[in-house]
Design a protein around this motif. Structure first.
Motif, PDB file in Angstrom:
ATOM      1  N   THR A 173       0.745  -1.336   0.057  1.00 24.03           N
ATOM      2  CA  THR A 173       0.010  -0.057   0.015  1.00 24.03           C
ATOM      3  C   THR A 173       0.923   1.302  -0.035  1.00 24.03           C
ATOM      4  OG1 THR A 173      -1.803  -1.180   1.317  1.00 24.03           O
ATOM      5  CG2 THR A 173      -1.814   1.414   1.233  1.00 24.03           C
ATOM      6  N   MET A 174       1.898   1.224   0.710  1.00 23.94           N
ATOM      7  CA  MET A 174       2.551   2.559   1.039  1.00 23.94           C
ATOM      8  C   MET A 174       3.409   3.041  -0.201  1.00 23.94           C
ATOM      9  SD  MET A 174       1.747   2.860   4.154  1.00 23.94           S
ATOM     10  CE  MET A 174       2.590   4.390   4.822  1.00 23.94           C
ATOM     11  N   PHE A 175       3.677   4.387  -0.063  1.00 19.47           N
ATOM     12  CA  PHE A 175       4.268   5.085  -0.992  1.00 19.47           C
ATOM     13  C   PHE A 175       5.887   5.052  -1.027  1.00 19.47           C
ATOM     14  CE2 PHE A 175       5.882   9.436  -2.608  1.00 19.47           C
ATOM     15  CZ  PHE A 175       5.622   9.076  -4.061  1.00 19.47           C
ATOM     16  N   PHE A 176       6.416   4.682  -2.033  1.00 20.38           N
ATOM     17  CA  PHE A 176       8.025   4.554  -2.107  1.00 20.38           C
ATOM     18  C   PHE A 176       8.642   5.556  -2.966  1.00 20.38           C
ATOM     19  CE2 PHE A 176       6.477   0.230  -0.671  1.00 20.38           C
ATOM     20  CZ  PHE A 176       7.491  -0.140   0.276  1.00 20.38           C
ATOM     21  N   GLY A 177       8.145   6.663  -3.264  1.00 19.44           N
ATOM     22  CA  GLY A 177       8.561   7.696  -4.061  1.00 19.44           C
ATOM     23  C   GLY A 177       8.721   7.288  -5.796  1.00 19.44           C
ATOM     24  N   HIS A 178       9.044   8.228  -6.277  1.00 19.55           N
ATOM     25  CA  HIS A 178       9.004   8.674  -7.712  1.00 19.55           C
ATOM     26  C   HIS A 178       7.672   7.935  -8.571  1.00 19.55           C
ATOM     27  CE1 HIS A 178      13.189   9.469  -8.345  1.00 19.55           C
ATOM     28  NE2 HIS A 178      13.399   8.994  -7.126  1.00 19.55           N
ATOM     29  N   GLY A 179       6.557   8.155  -7.772  1.00 13.00           N
ATOM     30  CA  GLY A 179       5.266   7.828  -8.220  1.00 13.00           C
ATOM     31  C   GLY A 179       5.036   6.003  -8.102  1.00 13.00           C
ATOM     32  N   THR A 180       5.728   5.599  -7.152  1.00 16.95           N
ATOM     33  CA  THR A 180       5.377   4.028  -7.078  1.00 16.95           C
ATOM     34  C   THR A 180       4.596   3.837  -5.623  1.00 16.95           C
ATOM     35  OG1 THR A 180       7.706   3.792  -5.900  1.00 16.95           O
ATOM     36  CG2 THR A 180       7.560   3.558  -8.651  1.00 16.95           C
ATOM     37  N   GLY A 182       3.521   0.558  -3.347  1.00 12.21           N
ATOM     38  CA  GLY A 182       3.625  -1.007  -3.080  1.00 12.21           C
ATOM     39  C   GLY A 182       5.122  -1.315  -3.386  1.00 12.21           C
ATOM     40  N   VAL A 183       5.576  -2.238  -2.742  1.00  7.41           N
ATOM     41  CA  VAL A 183       7.037  -2.855  -2.653  1.00  7.41           C
ATOM     42  C   VAL A 183       7.367  -3.501  -4.107  1.00  7.41           C
ATOM     43  CG1 VAL A 183       6.425  -5.114  -1.794  1.00  7.41           C
ATOM     44  CG2 VAL A 183       8.751  -3.954  -1.386  1.00  7.41           C
ATOM     45  N   GLU A 184       6.196  -4.011  -4.837  1.00  2.54           N
ATOM     46  CA  GLU A 184       6.436  -4.744  -5.899  1.00  2.54           C
ATOM     47  C   GLU A 184       6.948  -3.612  -7.172  1.00  2.54           C
ATOM     48  OE1 GLU A 184       7.251  -7.898  -8.783  1.00  2.54           O
ATOM     49  OE2 GLU A 184       7.308  -7.755  -6.564  1.00  2.54           O
ATOM     50  N   ALA A 185       5.995  -2.586  -7.212  1.00  2.61           N
ATOM     51  CA  ALA A 185       6.318  -1.621  -8.166  1.00  2.61           C
ATOM     52  C   ALA A 185       7.281  -0.815  -7.875  1.00  2.61           C
ATOM     53  CB  ALA A 185       4.989  -0.843  -8.387  1.00  2.61           C
ATOM     54  N   ALA A 186       7.866  -0.627  -6.609  1.00  2.13           N
ATOM     55  CA  ALA A 186       9.024   0.211  -6.309  1.00  2.13           C
ATOM     56  C   ALA A 186      10.337  -0.766  -6.670  1.00  2.13           C
ATOM     57  CB  ALA A 186       9.005   0.490  -4.640  1.00  2.13           C
ATOM     58  N   SER A 187      10.282  -2.105  -6.448  1.00  2.00           N
ATOM     59  CA  SER A 187      11.245  -2.704  -6.716  1.00  2.00           C
ATOM     60  C   SER A 187      11.575  -2.861  -8.214  1.00  2.00           C
ATOM     61  CB  SER A 187      11.353  -4.155  -6.205  1.00  2.00           C
ATOM     62  OG  SER A 187      12.306  -5.125  -6.361  1.00  2.00           O
ATOM     63  N   ARG A 188      10.429  -3.089  -9.081  1.00  2.00           N
ATOM     64  CA  ARG A 188      10.803  -2.847 -10.349  1.00  2.00           C
ATOM     65  C   ARG A 188      11.078  -1.505 -10.922  1.00  2.00           C
ATOM     66  NH1 ARG A 188       9.466  -7.429 -12.822  1.00  2.00           N
ATOM     67  NH2 ARG A 188       8.116  -8.902 -11.916  1.00  2.00           N
ATOM     68  N   TYR A 189      10.793  -0.447 -10.279  1.00  6.18           N
ATOM     69  CA  TYR A 189      11.217   0.663 -10.683  1.00  6.18           C
ATOM     70  C   TYR A 189      12.792   1.085 -10.444  1.00  6.18           C
ATOM     71  CZ  TYR A 189      11.761   5.967 -10.740  1.00  6.18           C
ATOM     72  OH  TYR A 189      12.188   7.196 -11.082  1.00  6.18           O
ATOM     73  N   TYR A 190      13.375   0.784  -9.117  1.00  3.38           N
ATOM     74  CA  TYR A 190      14.245   1.183  -8.748  1.00  3.38           C
ATOM     75  C   TYR A 190      15.345   0.282  -9.396  1.00  3.38           C
ATOM     76  CZ  TYR A 190      12.641   4.710  -5.513  1.00  3.38           C
ATOM     77  OH  TYR A 190      12.137   5.786  -4.934  1.00  3.38           O
ATOM     78  N   PHE A 191      15.238  -1.081  -9.248  1.00  2.00           N
ATOM     79  CA  PHE A 191      16.218  -2.148  -9.542  1.00  2.00           C
ATOM     80  C   PHE A 191      15.925  -3.046 -10.770  1.00  2.00           C
ATOM     81  CE2 PHE A 191      15.691  -1.969  -4.827  1.00  2.00           C
ATOM     82  CZ  PHE A 191      16.422  -0.968  -4.608  1.00  2.00           C
ATOM     83  N   GLY A 192      14.649  -2.920 -11.466  1.00  4.43           N
ATOM     84  CA  GLY A 192      14.437  -3.766 -12.678  1.00  4.43           C
ATOM     85  C   GLY A 192      14.111  -4.961 -12.200  1.00  4.43           C
ATOM     86  N   HIS A 193      13.821  -5.506 -11.103  1.00  3.85           N
ATOM     87  CA  HIS A 193      13.288  -6.994 -10.875  1.00  3.85           C
ATOM     88  C   HIS A 193      12.365  -7.070  -9.833  1.00  3.85           C
ATOM     89  CE1 HIS A 193      15.814  -6.698  -7.196  1.00  3.85           C
ATOM     90  NE2 HIS A 193      16.838  -6.365  -7.842  1.00  3.85           N
ATOM     91  N   SER A 194      11.910  -7.948  -9.751  1.00  2.00           N
ATOM     92  CA  SER A 194      10.735  -8.250  -8.526  1.00  2.00           C
ATOM     93  C   SER A 194      11.237  -8.148  -7.167  1.00  2.00           C
ATOM     94  CB  SER A 194      10.256  -9.857  -8.677  1.00  2.00           C
ATOM     95  OG  SER A 194       9.213 -10.018  -7.773  1.00  2.00           O
ATOM     96  N   ALA A 195      10.443  -7.697  -6.373  1.00  2.00           N
ATOM     97  CA  ALA A 195      10.639  -7.627  -4.881  1.00  2.00           C
ATOM     98  C   ALA A 195      10.901  -9.044  -4.277  1.00  2.00           C
ATOM     99  CB  ALA A 195       9.308  -7.129  -4.162  1.00  2.00           C
ATOM    100  N   GLN A 209      12.872   4.588   1.929  1.00  2.00           N
ATOM    101  CA  GLN A 209      11.987   5.386   1.068  1.00  2.00           C
ATOM    102  C   GLN A 209      10.866   5.859   1.735  1.00  2.00           C
ATOM    103  OE1 GLN A 209      13.665   6.749  -1.660  1.00  2.00           O
ATOM    104  NE2 GLN A 209      15.262   5.403  -0.866  1.00  2.00           N
ATOM    105  N   LEU A 210      10.401   5.025   2.629  1.00  2.00           N
ATOM    106  CA  LEU A 210       9.088   5.027   3.447  1.00  2.00           C
ATOM    107  C   LEU A 210       8.859   6.256   4.001  1.00  2.00           C
ATOM    108  CD1 LEU A 210       8.659   1.395   4.331  1.00  2.00           C
ATOM    109  CD2 LEU A 210       6.909   2.414   2.551  1.00  2.00           C
TER     110      LEU A 210
END
Length: 878
Positions: A173-180, A182-195, A209-210
């Protein structure tokens, strides 16, 4: 009657009792029903919130961009996530998470006390409270009532869900910055792979980032993110969640691989239209970290942010900087190719010598081939390798994919050292409004660093006016003070020597302070610094730049002579505010990007500019950094830079300024690594910089100086933004300034019947010269003495008459030069100009020159200081 009164009292009591019971029963029933309803809602998962984008408007109400969140989440179960992600989360956010029942008494009391005292230092919310507040409370509200509602909802979460279910909802649920979200969307945005594939260091990076995604973004602020990541990793080791070896290895691998572990960064954030992206991100950062304290989600709340930007000015800045950066890169590449070509020509010769004499240390043939092969791979082969890996590699950890990433990372680092970048910022002098901002060549996923605000750059000679102002203010010099430009050694406090040189290694002999500043002479400037003293010079410079005293050492504003030539750490925005103080009559200028903010109902929720003005009124005495008289004298001297100094070329390239007065200064750092121009009109101040993100000893080239590279961009920008402005003069104080006619060669009063050039010079009242220029009289005396001496020598040496005539003719041809040399020596002795080269603070000092010595007796030993003849408008001076 008494009975009636008693009945009324009894009836009133009964009514109140019934009402009290009704309220209690209703409250209990409502809470019970709410509990049942909320429990069902909690079990169903996160609740959707209506979100509206926040709009950024320029000073004329035109849309710059919108801030919004891309909330398309990919849910992931807690069982799929690595355990070290859970450990990192509870280490950072809630170390007693598995022990408490929804709240921490200590944290809640601390948060409540912060609210009561009006201070927001840190929150005391548990993970359960954070999730409850995000889902069910108004996070914009900083009140005890909101904390109580958040606490109640946290208790409901704890009643209805297990600890791991709470963690699962939190991480999804939570915001991880850069418009992401959830942890899955954030992981793919920052690192290019799944959480599910997160390493320990990556898990920590997401967790930090939280708390504050703007402050600890690894993309925008890698240094802050790295520092906090290391702190959390150390805490995990202390808590037994990771070994020291595991933490160190993961940390090292993360930062070794970081540049190329981000796969796709294309999000709605980058696809949005933004007419001033660097400025928008500057505003976003200010909102989230300074103005709104992170309490309000600017991506969802539908704010209307009224800014200071002018989109017309921004369009000029974008166009000019785009062309300027392209031209600077073309000139750099041409210079670099010439150097490489010359080096390649020497390779066979050096290679032959290494083979003939068996000297392996100078063998360069193999190194040249390796360099060419590396460049060919990065430019030609690596894109093919990356494409093949995307098509056929089984996963992100495949060796081919890794090779492609490494290639791109090396290419990025090479670009940072060889790609010329630039920055521009324009502010309004009286208000501090930021009217235009360009932070780099192109705003994109890999180039978000705002060099106009966040860069720490060497200002070079552009720094000089800051301590010249201190010297004028403290009456250490005047514009007409004569300073000697000659080789000299300055001694730092620690006994180390510093031997500066001028551009091109030229020396001008005696010069006036005005000329020294206009033509950017180094030695005279350091003599000015020496006269005013480090304390006053550095304190005034720091106040002009807006640098707190506690940060002066970190910015290299220290008691060493190189600081006088701009060996300090500043940003273009700081340089702009410093120079804007001069046309603002010596009052500090606070750069402002946000004027006020409205909510979605049109209600004003923040009036930032109003608050700034109130603070300035309360601190009126602190606002006056230098007197209005000093500010005006500095402006008058810096006008000479535009008319007669290093900005003549910029004025010419801009086509003039149509009667608008301009003042400014150029700057070029050692090895031509940075090129600056900072200048202003009565309305606006603009700072322009060109250089490298990672200098590493790299050079723009000897033909790229502040005057040549940055000056024309500054000139064209100032001409463009003043097209619709009425020319006005800089504000001149009505008192405290004296204007006196002085000679241009000595700065003294011209005597009666003076035949050489003079000028009207301005002074702080009481600092104007009292003595007359006696150099003409001295020259006549020296001419007579010299002629008499030579005549006697001719008569006693037995020269023939014809030889005497020839000698006399030669004497007449060279007499002016000799008299001029004699005058310069007289400047040394009669005007008390210090030519000593040893200033070491020691009791065993060299003896001073004997002032009684006849300077003409040493004429043959005195070097001649000839003024170089520069063509009109020569831009090569800095």
């Amino acid at each position: 009657m008494i009975l009636t009164q008693k009945r009324r009292i009894v009836l009133t009591i009964l009514i109140l009792a019934v009402l009290t019971v009704a309220v209690l029963v209703g409250t209990a029933t409502g809470m019970a029903l709410a509990s049942i309803h909320n429990a069902a809602g909690i079990a169903a998962g996160p609740r959707d919130h209506a979100a509206l984008p926040s709009q950024l408007l320029d000073s004329r109400g035109r849309l710059i961009t919108e801030f919004f969140a891309e909330e398309n989440r990919t849910l992931v179960t807690i069982d799929e996530l690595p355990r070290h992600l859970i450990y990192a989360l509870i280490t950072r956010e809630d170390q007693s998470f598995f022990e408490h029942r929804g709240f921490s008494i200590r944290g809640t009391v601390r948060a409540a006390w912060n609210l009561v005292t009006g201070r927001y230092v840190s929150g005391g919310s548990t993970i359960s409270q954070q999730l409850a507040g995000h889902l069910y409370a108004d996070r914009q509200e900083f009140t005890i009532a909101r904390k109580l509602r958040e606490l109640w909802w946290a208790l409901q979460l704890e009643r209805s869900l297990t600890k791991y279910e709470i963690l699962e909802q939190y991480l999804n649920t939570m915001f991880f910055g850069h418009g992401t979200y959830g942890v899955e969307a954030a992981s793919r945005y920052y690192f290019g792979h799944s959480a599910t594939e997160l390493s320990v260091a990556e898990s920590v990076m997401l967790v930090i980032q939280l708390a504050n995604p703007s402050m600890y973004s690894p993309i925008r602020r890698p240094n802050e993110a790295r520092r906090m990541q290391r702190i959390i990793l150390n805490r995990m080791v202390e808590n037994g969640y990771a070994t020291q070896e595991e933490a160190d290895l993961s940390f090292t691998q993360y930062w070794n691989d970081y540049d190329f572990t981000r796969a796709s960064t294309s999000t709605a954030f980058f696809e949005r239209e933004d007419r001033a992206p660097y400025f928008s991100e500057h505003v976003r950062y200010r909102l989230e970290n300074e103005l709104l304290l992170g309490a309000m989600d600017i991506n969802r709340e539908g704010f209307v942010v009224h800014t200071t930007l002018d989109l017309d000015y921004q369009a000029h800045a974008d166009r000019l900087m785009r062309d300027g950066i392209a031209q600077a890169n073309a000139a750099y590449q041409q210079s670099r190719d010439q150097r490489v070509s010359y080096g390649d020509e020497l390779v066979p010769v050096v290679e032959m010598l290494s083979l003939a004499f068996d000297i392996d240390s100078i063998r360069v043939g193999d190194a040249t081939q390796r360099r060419r092969a590396r460049e060919y791979y990065q430019q030609k082969l690596n894109p093919v390798v990356d494409m093949v890996s995307l098509m056929f590699s089984p996963g992100d950890n495949d060796g081919i994919r890794h090779a492609g990433r490494v290639g791109y990372a090396l290419q990025d680092r090479h670009v940072q050292r060889t790609q010329v970048e630039g920055a521009l910022v324009t502010i309004e002098n009286q208000t501090g409004h930021i009217k235009a901002m360009v932070g780099g060549s192109q705003f994109e996923a890999r180039n978000q660093f705002n060099r106009a605000v966040d860069a720490r750059l060497l200002p070079g000679s552009a720094f000089k006016p800051l301590y010249y102002a201190a010297a004028i203010e403290n009456r250490a010099v005047t514009p007409a003070t004569m300073i000697y430009d000659s080789p000299v050694v300055f001694w730092n406090d620690d006994g180390s020597p510093y031997t500066p040189t001028n551009f091109r290694g030229e020396w001008r002999g005696p010069v006036l302070v005005r000329e020294a500043l206009a033509t950017s002479m180094n030695v005279p400037s350091l003599r000015v610094l020496e006269r005013v003293g480090f304390t006053e010079a550095l304190n005034t410079s720091a106040r002009l730049l807006g640098i707190p005293e506690r940060n002066m050492v970190n910015r290299n504003l220290v008691r060493r002579y190189p600081v006088g030539l701009g060996v300090a750490s500043v940003s273009p925005l700081e340089m702009a505010r410093a120079f804007a103080t001069f046309p603002n009559e010596g009052q500090a200028v606070e750069p402002i990007a946000v004027r006020y903010i409205e909510d979605r109902q049109g209600q004003i929720v923040l009036e930032h500019e109003k608050e700034v003005r109130e603070t300035q009124r309360r601190r009126r005495d602190e606002q006056q950094i230098i007197s209005p008289q000093t500010a005006y004298i500095m402006t008058d001297m810096l006008k000479s830079t535009v008319t007669d100094g290093t900005l003549r070329y910029a004025r010419s390239m801009a086509g003039g300024f149509d009667g608008m007065p301009m003042a400014g200064k150029t700057g070029t750092t050692q090895n031509w690594a940075d090129a600056w121009t900072v200048g202003y009109s009565p309305y606006y101040t603009t700072a322009v910089w060109f250089g490298f993100d990672r200098g590493g000893g790299n050079s723009l080239g000897v033909d790229q100086t502040g005057a040549i590279t940055a000056g024309p961009v500054w000139g064209r920008m100032m001409r463009a933004i003043h097209a619709d402005r009425e020319p006005v003069d800089f504000p001149r104080p009505s008192t405290g300034i004296t204007e006196v006619k002085v000679t241009t060669r000595s700065g003294l009063l011209p005597p009666e019947h003076y035949g050489r050039s003079t000028r009207e010079e301005i002074f702080l009242a009481g600092t104007e010269p009292r003595e007359y220029d006696r150099l003409e009289e001295f020259e006549r005396e020296q001419r007579t003495r010299l002629v008499d001496r030579l005549r006697r020598n001719l008569e006693t040496t037995g020269y023939s008459l014809d030889q005497r005539v020839d000698f006399r003719r030669d004497l007449d041809l060279n007499l002016d030069l000799n008299v001029d040399r004699g005058r310069r020596l007289n400047d040394e002795f009669e005007l008390d100009l210090d030519l000593r080269t040893d200033r070491r603070p020691s009791p065993e000092r060299e003896p001073e020159p004997d002032d009684s010595t006849d300077p003409m007796l040493e004429l043959d030993q005195e070097p001649s200081f000839e003024l170089p003849s520069e063509p009109e408008g020569n831009p090569l001076l800095d």
